[in-house]
Design an enzyme around this catalytic site. Structure first.
Site, PDB file in Angstrom:
ATOM      1  N   PRO A  10       0.785  -1.227   0.000  1.00 18.21           N
ATOM      2  CA  PRO A  10       0.000   0.000   0.000  1.00 18.21           C
ATOM      3  C   PRO A  10       0.825   1.290   0.000  1.00 18.21           C
ATOM      4  O   PRO A  10       1.847   1.376   0.692  1.00 18.21           O
ATOM      5  CB  PRO A  10      -0.831  -0.100   1.283  1.00 18.21           C
ATOM      6  CG  PRO A  10      -0.105  -1.072   2.132  1.00 18.21           C
ATOM      7  CD  PRO A  10       0.540  -2.043   1.195  1.00 18.21           C
ATOM      8  N   ASN A  11       0.350   2.222  -0.759  1.00 22.29           N
ATOM      9  CA  ASN A  11       0.912   3.586  -0.862  1.00 22.29           C
ATOM     10  C   ASN A  11       2.177   3.679  -1.711  1.00 22.29           C
ATOM     11  O   ASN A  11       2.659   4.779  -1.970  1.00 22.29           O
ATOM     12  CB  ASN A  11       1.177   4.206   0.527  1.00 22.29           C
ATOM     13  CG  ASN A  11      -0.097   4.433   1.293  1.00 22.29           C
ATOM     14  OD1 ASN A  11      -1.003   5.099   0.803  1.00 22.29           O
ATOM     15  ND2 ASN A  11      -0.195   3.858   2.472  1.00 22.29           N
ATOM     16  N   ARG A  18       6.017  12.361  -2.666  1.00 24.78           N
ATOM     17  CA  ARG A  18       6.106  12.883  -1.305  1.00 24.78           C
ATOM     18  C   ARG A  18       7.343  12.310  -0.628  1.00 24.78           C
ATOM     19  O   ARG A  18       7.859  11.280  -1.044  1.00 24.78           O
ATOM     20  CB  ARG A  18       4.867  12.423  -0.515  1.00 24.78           C
ATOM     21  CG  ARG A  18       4.059  13.539   0.096  1.00 24.78           C
ATOM     22  CD  ARG A  18       2.960  12.965   0.967  1.00 24.78           C
ATOM     23  NE  ARG A  18       3.433  11.977   1.922  1.00 24.78           N
ATOM     24  CZ  ARG A  18       2.655  11.087   2.553  1.00 24.78           C
ATOM     25  NH1 ARG A  18       1.368  11.044   2.288  1.00 24.78           N
ATOM     26  NH2 ARG A  18       3.147  10.239   3.421  1.00 24.78           N
ATOM     27  N   TYR A  23      12.248   8.502   0.761  1.00 24.04           N
ATOM     28  CA  TYR A  23      12.030   7.471  -0.265  1.00 24.04           C
ATOM     29  C   TYR A  23      12.680   7.783  -1.616  1.00 24.04           C
ATOM     30  O   TYR A  23      12.553   6.983  -2.551  1.00 24.04           O
ATOM     31  CB  TYR A  23      10.526   7.250  -0.468  1.00 24.04           C
ATOM     32  CG  TYR A  23       9.814   6.798   0.783  1.00 24.04           C
ATOM     33  CD1 TYR A  23      10.158   5.598   1.400  1.00 24.04           C
ATOM     34  CD2 TYR A  23       8.813   7.577   1.366  1.00 24.04           C
ATOM     35  CE1 TYR A  23       9.527   5.182   2.551  1.00 24.04           C
ATOM     36  CE2 TYR A  23       8.164   7.163   2.521  1.00 24.04           C
ATOM     37  CZ  TYR A  23       8.523   5.972   3.111  1.00 24.04           C
ATOM     38  OH  TYR A  23       7.894   5.549   4.253  1.00 24.04           O
ATOM     39  N   ASN A  74       8.057  -5.778  -1.322  1.00 31.11           N
ATOM     40  CA  ASN A  74       8.041  -4.608  -0.451  1.00 31.11           C
ATOM     41  C   ASN A  74       6.602  -4.501   0.026  1.00 31.11           C
ATOM     42  O   ASN A  74       5.742  -3.964  -0.675  1.00 31.11           O
ATOM     43  CB  ASN A  74       8.455  -3.336  -1.198  1.00 31.11           C
ATOM     44  CG  ASN A  74       8.529  -2.139  -0.256  1.00 31.11           C
ATOM     45  OD1 ASN A  74       8.045  -2.206   0.875  1.00 31.11           O
ATOM     46  ND2 ASN A  74       9.122  -1.044  -0.721  1.00 31.11           N
ATOM     47  N   ALA A  77       3.500  -0.917   4.635  1.00 25.28           N
ATOM     48  CA  ALA A  77       3.030  -0.944   6.028  1.00 25.28           C
ATOM     49  C   ALA A  77       2.580  -2.337   6.462  1.00 25.28           C
ATOM     50  O   ALA A  77       2.664  -2.679   7.656  1.00 25.28           O
ATOM     51  CB  ALA A  77       1.900   0.060   6.205  1.00 25.28           C
ATOM     52  N   GLU A  98      12.891  -9.735   0.941  1.00 26.36           N
ATOM     53  CA  GLU A  98      12.181  -8.557   1.463  1.00 26.36           C
ATOM     54  C   GLU A  98      12.958  -7.307   1.073  1.00 26.36           C
ATOM     55  O   GLU A  98      14.178  -7.259   1.278  1.00 26.36           O
ATOM     56  CB  GLU A  98      12.076  -8.657   2.989  1.00 26.36           C
ATOM     57  CG  GLU A  98      11.436  -7.440   3.633  1.00 26.36           C
ATOM     58  CD  GLU A  98      11.325  -7.543   5.157  1.00 26.36           C
ATOM     59  OE1 GLU A  98      11.750  -8.567   5.739  1.00 26.36           O
ATOM     60  OE2 GLU A  98      10.816  -6.575   5.765  1.00 26.36           O
ATOM     61  N   HIS A 100      13.001  -2.840   1.017  1.00 32.05           N
ATOM     62  CA  HIS A 100      12.445  -1.540   1.427  1.00 32.05           C
ATOM     63  C   HIS A 100      13.339  -0.438   0.861  1.00 32.05           C
ATOM     64  O   HIS A 100      14.571  -0.592   0.834  1.00 32.05           O
ATOM     65  CB  HIS A 100      12.400  -1.403   2.951  1.00 32.05           C
ATOM     66  CG  HIS A 100      11.517  -2.407   3.591  1.00 32.05           C
ATOM     67  ND1 HIS A 100      10.154  -2.304   3.586  1.00 32.05           N
ATOM     68  CD2 HIS A 100      11.811  -3.560   4.233  1.00 32.05           C
ATOM     69  CE1 HIS A 100       9.639  -3.350   4.193  1.00 32.05           C
ATOM     70  NE2 HIS A 100      10.618  -4.141   4.600  1.00 32.05           N
ATOM     71  N   ARG A 107      13.915   3.719  11.831  1.00 29.99           N
ATOM     72  CA  ARG A 107      12.829   4.701  11.876  1.00 29.99           C
ATOM     73  C   ARG A 107      11.980   4.495  13.142  1.00 29.99           C
ATOM     74  O   ARG A 107      12.495   4.030  14.155  1.00 29.99           O
ATOM     75  CB  ARG A 107      12.034   4.595  10.582  1.00 29.99           C
ATOM     76  CG  ARG A 107      12.900   4.924   9.341  1.00 29.99           C
ATOM     77  CD  ARG A 107      12.132   4.830   8.056  1.00 29.99           C
ATOM     78  NE  ARG A 107      11.014   5.778   8.049  1.00 29.99           N
ATOM     79  CZ  ARG A 107      10.010   5.725   7.178  1.00 29.99           C
ATOM     80  NH1 ARG A 107       9.997   4.792   6.230  1.00 29.99           N
ATOM     81  NH2 ARG A 107       9.029   6.609   7.243  1.00 29.99           N
TER      82      ARG A 107
HETATM   83  O1  CA2 Z   1      10.896   1.994   2.941  1.00 28.39           O
HETATM   84  C1  CA2 Z   1      10.017   1.306   2.421  1.00 28.39           C
HETATM   85  O2  CA2 Z   1      10.105   0.848   1.276  1.00 28.39           O
HETATM   86  C2  CA2 Z   1       8.722   1.043   3.198  1.00 28.39           C
HETATM   87  O3  CA2 Z   1       8.291  -0.292   2.893  1.00 28.39           O
HETATM   88  C3  CA2 Z   1       7.701   2.056   2.717  1.00 28.39           C
HETATM   89  C4  CA2 Z   1       6.363   1.890   3.436  1.00 28.39           C
HETATM   90  C5  CA2 Z   1       6.571   1.971   4.954  1.00 28.39           C
HETATM   91  O4  CA2 Z   1       5.341   1.755   5.612  1.00 28.39           O
HETATM   92  C6  CA2 Z   1       7.597   0.932   5.428  1.00 28.39           C
HETATM   93  O5  CA2 Z   1       7.784   1.066   6.827  1.00 28.39           O
HETATM   94  C7  CA2 Z   1       8.918   1.114   4.712  1.00 28.39           C
HETATM   95  C8  CA2 Z   1       5.287   2.813   2.850  1.00 28.39           C
HETATM   96  C9  CA2 Z   1       5.492   4.277   3.113  1.00 28.39           C
HETATM   97  C10 CA2 Z   1       4.345   5.110   2.619  1.00 28.39           C
HETATM   98  O6  CA2 Z   1       4.397   5.289   1.211  1.00 28.39           O
HETATM   99  C11 CA2 Z   1       4.746   6.520   0.707  1.00 28.39           C
HETATM  100  C12 CA2 Z   1       5.246   6.539  -0.551  1.00 28.39           C
HETATM  101  C13 CA2 Z   1       5.621   7.727  -1.110  1.00 28.39           C
HETATM  102  C14 CA2 Z   1       5.487   8.893  -0.411  1.00 28.39           C
HETATM  103  C15 CA2 Z   1       4.986   8.858   0.842  1.00 28.39           C
HETATM  104  C16 CA2 Z   1       4.617   7.670   1.411  1.00 28.39           C
END
Ligand code: CA2
Length: 143
Positions: A10-11, A18, A23, A74, A77, A98, A100, A107
């Protein structure tokens, strides 16, 4: 040719829009392009997917587990929350990597635990898009 499933949770469709400090600036489309270039060099074929829905990710794992040589995930969340994903990943007999973009262990405390990690052959985190590249290279070296 090894078929690799790359799942994004998700996301992650918001990458590049953002939080570039966390990221990076690449979009998920950019990441897919880089994965395709890496896969071509390694004689891998990739199926690159993203979903905002836990159940859809679970269904994809169930459907594809017997058709792949490796799984790169990946889980975003859901990494930190999903027993459903853990149960689905337990059914996978090929190597799970896995990945990220950031390093969740550096974090917030709620990101420190991963339901994917106990089932993963390897974790690449905190390397930005290179986490995905290294995952494909690792699978290539394993095969
Ligand atoms: O660092 C990663 O790849 C994460 O899997 C990203 C997830 C986060 O929940 C993990 O802890 C680490 C998602 C982050 C939210 O997605 C966004 C993407 C772009 C901009 C803002 C948020």
């Amino acid at each position: 040719m090894s078929r690799i499933l790359i799942l994004n949770g998700p996301n992650l469709n918001m990458f590049g829009q953002r939080d570039p400090a966390i990221y990076g600036t690449e979009t998920l489309g950019d990441i897919e392009t880089l994965c395709r270039q890496t896969a071509e060099k390694n004689s891998q074929s990739i199926d690159f997917r993203q979903s905002n829905y836990e159940g859809e990710l679970v269904t994809w794992i169930q459907e594809e587990k017997d058709n792949i040589a490796g799984l790169v995930i990946n889980a975003a969340a859901y990494t930190h929350t999903s027993v459903a994903l853990y149960d689905a990943l337990e059914l996978v007999s090929v190597p799970i990597i896995e990945v990220h973009m950031s390093n969740p262990k550096e974090r917030e405390a709620f990101r420190h635990f991963s339901y994917v990690e106990p089932l993963a052959a390897k974790v690449f985190a905190g390397l930005g898009v290179q986490s995905y590249v290294k995952a494909l290279e690792y699978l290539s070296e394993m095969s």
